[in-house]
Design an enzyme around this catalytic site. Structure first.
Site, PDB file in Angstrom:
ATOM      1  N   GLY A  12       0.832  -1.194   0.000  1.00 38.67           N
ATOM      2  CA  GLY A  12       0.000   0.000   0.000  1.00 38.67           C
ATOM      3  C   GLY A  12       0.869   1.248   0.000  1.00 38.67           C
ATOM      4  CB  CYS A  13       0.208   4.657  -1.254  1.00 36.66           C
ATOM      5  SG  CYS A  13      -1.490   4.857  -0.657  1.00 36.66           S
ATOM      6  CE1 TYR A  14      -1.852   8.126   3.728  1.00 34.44           C
ATOM      7  CE2 TYR A  14      -3.626   6.563   3.424  1.00 34.44           C
ATOM      8  CZ  TYR A  14      -3.185   7.858   3.495  1.00 34.44           C
ATOM      9  OH  TYR A  14      -4.072   8.907   3.338  1.00 34.44           O
ATOM     10  CB  THR A  49       5.335   2.433   0.329  1.00 29.41           C
ATOM     11  OG1 THR A  49       4.809   1.284  -0.348  1.00 29.41           O
ATOM     12  CG2 THR A  49       6.671   2.814  -0.276  1.00 29.41           C
ATOM     13  CB  ALA A  50       5.344   6.771   3.158  1.00 28.66           C
TER      14      ALA A  50
END
EC number: 1.2.1.38
Lengths: 348, 348, 348, 348
Positions: C152-154, C156-157
């Site tokens: 997921g994008c969140y 990853t960060a």
């Protein structure tokens, strides 16, 4: 109900115009807002739809069917065109004053309506009764009216730019080009591919080239300003990546003999006693009029090319919709023009 | 240095054009970017000024004084007008090819320059040598040039809209009105009241009515397209609350006999072999060309009014600046036109 | 088909991830993009859906039913969770490598999936085979994988911020608070009240307090970094009024003895050989990574409070989706990690 | 002058706070705005600086030197910190009430001021007299005050979130983390690289990690709520790409025994009689409070992690500055709390 206050109701609560109309009526010292309709949210407080009004406008939403029993003296119809005409037909006979935000009664005849809106009008009798609600041009007719067709947002800015020039015969009537730009609220509250944030943000485009319905509305009104001689305008709307505001940049060939001073003087004197038009010394930004009831108009004469450029900025939801409607209501009820329209703009 | 690669340098690193030029040159397969100048940040890596290039373009910044010793074959001058002419004067004699982003060599003569830029030109000899770098019109001249005046961003979009119509004699030349809208990067990187976020965001306005310098640039080029007969245009720029992109909406009266099919055909055939112009079926949004090297051009004929409306969208920093310069460089060095210009747009 | 190129297809063309994946695959020197599916637009060119690719990616869209006959070696599934699992189940047996953008195979078991996604998983066998596609942590597993669950994008960060600290035991594991902010493309392309421009523009809010599905994804991965000991994080997402980018601000209590130098050193050495993570000297803005394949990570130790603050910026559609998937594909096919991922960011 | 109206003046006209203060004072039924100062624009109408007030607030700007002769009963000082203290020192003795927007009198002592603001205070006597102007906590002190230090924008939203929890002992005091996000007007009107549109638009970042001056302001006030026992908070501000609004997301570990119902009840009862705090059922967006005088506070208890999350949205220029100051003025002059603070929010 409060005695001596004008009883007002809004039909159609979900959109931006309904919301702004409620905000203004709620704050008007001589008005009591007694009803707001929504078929899909009947029974819920208005502030459920518009949470910024929590604690201030918590009126429960009613059905349009309940309107005749409300006892309202004035109705603001914030409905889509084609829908509005049926309600006007039903309620107009009841003796209530109506201010209609749709395009259904802005044009000169059912025939012109059919041509530009692609639909047979179902209340042709309304055309003889409706007054075009631009107070800067038609204040005395509005005072007598019981059905007002509130002007479109683009026509408001376009007519405030061009009506003085056409009326005073300063420009070549068939040379008019109106390049208009509107914030996204002009496209309405409905979710679609075209109103998705990622489509609008950082974007800008023209739409409706040559066919936008506001074209005929502008043409008919300008024609009226020159003694009903017909004229054609080129009108091109564009979509801005921002919430509120319209800027119109209007071009026309000057008639021989015009100069900058005479242009300035004509426009300034035309609006000298008009409380909601400011003739400003620099081309206005739309942010300066956001949240305001004013149109900012700037006349410019290009000596080199012999053209006039008019720029006009308005808040499309206020001077382009709700404020203008309230201005008409003030006229219809014999109130001072600026009553309830004294809020100052919010900037930035 | 890498053998067989074109040695290129950029003069003026701090602005948006310098930054985009570096991005494109760095990725060009036949170019080696050997120097970038900045007087105020000499010695620091380029990526200090533009941190998005950390790890990719870390070249230390040099002074413009070091340029003659670099061995560059081509210089991209991203300097303000009035400054650029002095560097061109000094370096042009050295035998290096120059592509100049400023307005200093775009006009036809020092006299016209003085009239519109309000300053005596200090390198009048340059006017005879500079080629106007719009490859769609002047590819063969650019191939032979060693001094290219890269077109202004507004003129690029305006000329791509109007040059076919003027050249093919489809419109009344003195009826042209260009209503142009640009993103904020067009105003430059310098901090001022006018570039403050709270002034630009949610705002939109016209500026420079009747006096913008791009007016004469457009007029001279269109005049050239009709065999040097003079013509005047009305040009009005506006500022959009977004980063990148220009949309031009251009209006002109059609000559008798024009119709939609012939308009479409003329424009399509004019650009048939031009790799960086797309003739598109709907009026383009600027977001579709953001990050692209293309102009999207849409011709429209309004049968009712007899007018042509051309809309054209470009990325002002690319087709309106850096891509166009690189296109010219490709022509000057005998490379395929699209070499190094194959990145796809970034949307949304 | 081009010999020696990897044949790739994308399933699900309409969203932002499908669009970005196509852009990257089209530009990858070792890949041939041979198919893109869309059930609703079958037969139309891909550029009809995404006009920015007119003239570059005009491949006609096909139905997902045609995928087995394509001869693709790798499939990128850009489908909603709950839908994706059925396609993985059908195609995984065919011997094609799959990179799945959905959440369907990111968690540790069908039971955990059911708990957080509220649905019984229909391909439980996939859990044993799927590799979590974060190359900074699992490059060797990805090299061997034929089913990769793209993070997921969140997560990853969040994981790039916290994994080094958890793995190296620098922080109290149960003290982690992740305050995350995402641009609107994270909410997807579907038009709804929540993605309407006028709702998003000039707005900012938290959502999904305490229940967002990325919480468990982050917890499971961090737990893995500390030898499978469980841990809980507080994760709160927010919606930013902009197109692209995620910023994570992560807080944790430092273990005794940590100082700024050791924190910096640990993080820098953790990412020393990772091509797509930049450890940066100032807290990064998301605009610096827009259009880039990089995560920008900034470690900060607050001596006064004894807390670590990690900030991490990524482009949610690239390092948070398409770039990361391509990075995994490079690993799966034995290519250099950075192949086809050399485009530079577009700023501003 | 109008008899029986409070004579008010604003010192410092150019910024956002001065402008909003003028807007509110102009509309306050019991106030007469008799002077506004600007050293750089003395003699010009106020509306020259802020053209949205053309025709409504055209008062000529005066020098601060003329303030003592004005006859004002209350002064609003919209000056930078370090500057404000000198004017307070001079005017405080004159018997005029002062509401100061700067940070110069918000802290507990000259020593703490020197530590966080890096400057020796030049009017230490003011610390004993200034009252911290957060009416929800200190209404009775404000009623008696003649020098009010108007709270910072971030502290306002942070304290409204956390004061009830600290005062009622619901959370672990040293576990507080405040992740705060502000619109760009919080950065002030001055043009700089950091306020340039192209730097702010489509961007988002943290700043001032661990060192922002509002940290100590929040700590001192929360400490006061728990009987002067010291406490430390982690405070991180971020910059949003929008004009107005602050959202604070505050985290704390709950003390044993807390549950969602008790949290909700405590917060609701704390604000039951506070006219400018709404306890709302969903995490608030800042657009809902834009142009409003309200704070929207949402309490959330995460059963799984045992943490409280408080979100609070305010308009940073109103409840975070001008409205709060006017609320204090109402208290100081014995007026109803909501007098002159009845404008409704402008959305969208």
């Amino acid at each position: 109900m409060t005695p001596n206050k004008i009883k007002a109701a809004i039909v159609g609560a979900s959109g931006f115009t309904g919301s702004e109309m409620a905000r203004l009526l709620h704050q008007h010292p001589d008005v009591e807002l007694i009803g707001i309709t929504s078929e899909s949210h009947t029974g819920k407080p208005f502030s459920t739809l518009h949470p910024q009004f929590l604690g201030s406008i918590d009126l429960p939403l009613i059905s349009a069917e309940q309107v005749p029993d409300l006892g309202a003296e004035v109705l603001f119809l914030a409905l889509p065109h084609r829908v509005s005409m049926d309600y006007v037909a039903r309620w107009h006979e009841l003796g209530v004053k109506i201010i209609d935000f749709s395009g259904d009664f802005r044009l000169s005849s059912p025939e012109v309506y059919a041509e530009w809106y692609g639909e047979t009008h179902r209340y042709p009798a309304g055309f003889g009764q409706a007054v075009y609600g631009l107070p800067e041009l038609y204040a005395s007719e509005i005072q007598q009216a019981d059905l007002v067709a509130n002007p479109g947002c683009y026509p408001t800015a376009s007519l405030l730019s061009l009506a003085p020039l056409v009326q005073k015969d300063l420009i070549e009537p068939d040379s008019i080009i109106i390049d208009a730009k509107s914030g996204l609220t002009g496209a309405g509250v409905k979710a679609s591919a075209g109103t998705h944030f990622s489509e609008v943000n950082e974007n800008f485009k023209a739409y409706g080239l040559g066919v936008h319905r506001h074209t005929i509305e502008i043409e008919e009104q300008l024609s009226r300003q020159r003694g009903k001689q017909p004229l054609q305008v080129q009108f091109t709307p564009h979509l801005l990546p921002l919430d509120r505001g319209i800027l119109v940049t209007a071009y026309a060939k000057a008639k021989a003999g015009l100069d900058a001073a005479r242009l300035q003087e004509t426009v300034a004197s035309f609006y000298a006693d008009k409380p909601f038009v400011h003739v400003v010394p620099e081309s206005p930004g739309i942010k300066t009029v956001r949240g305001s009831h004013f149109a900012a108009v700037h006349p410019f004469f290009d000596q080199r090319t012999g053209r006039v450029i008019m720029t006009c900025a308005i808040d499309n939801l206020l001077k382009g919709a709700a404020s203008q409607a309230l201005h008409s209501m003030n006229l219809m009820f014999g109130l001072p023009e600026t009553r309830g329209l004294e809020q100052l703009p919010l900037k930035p």
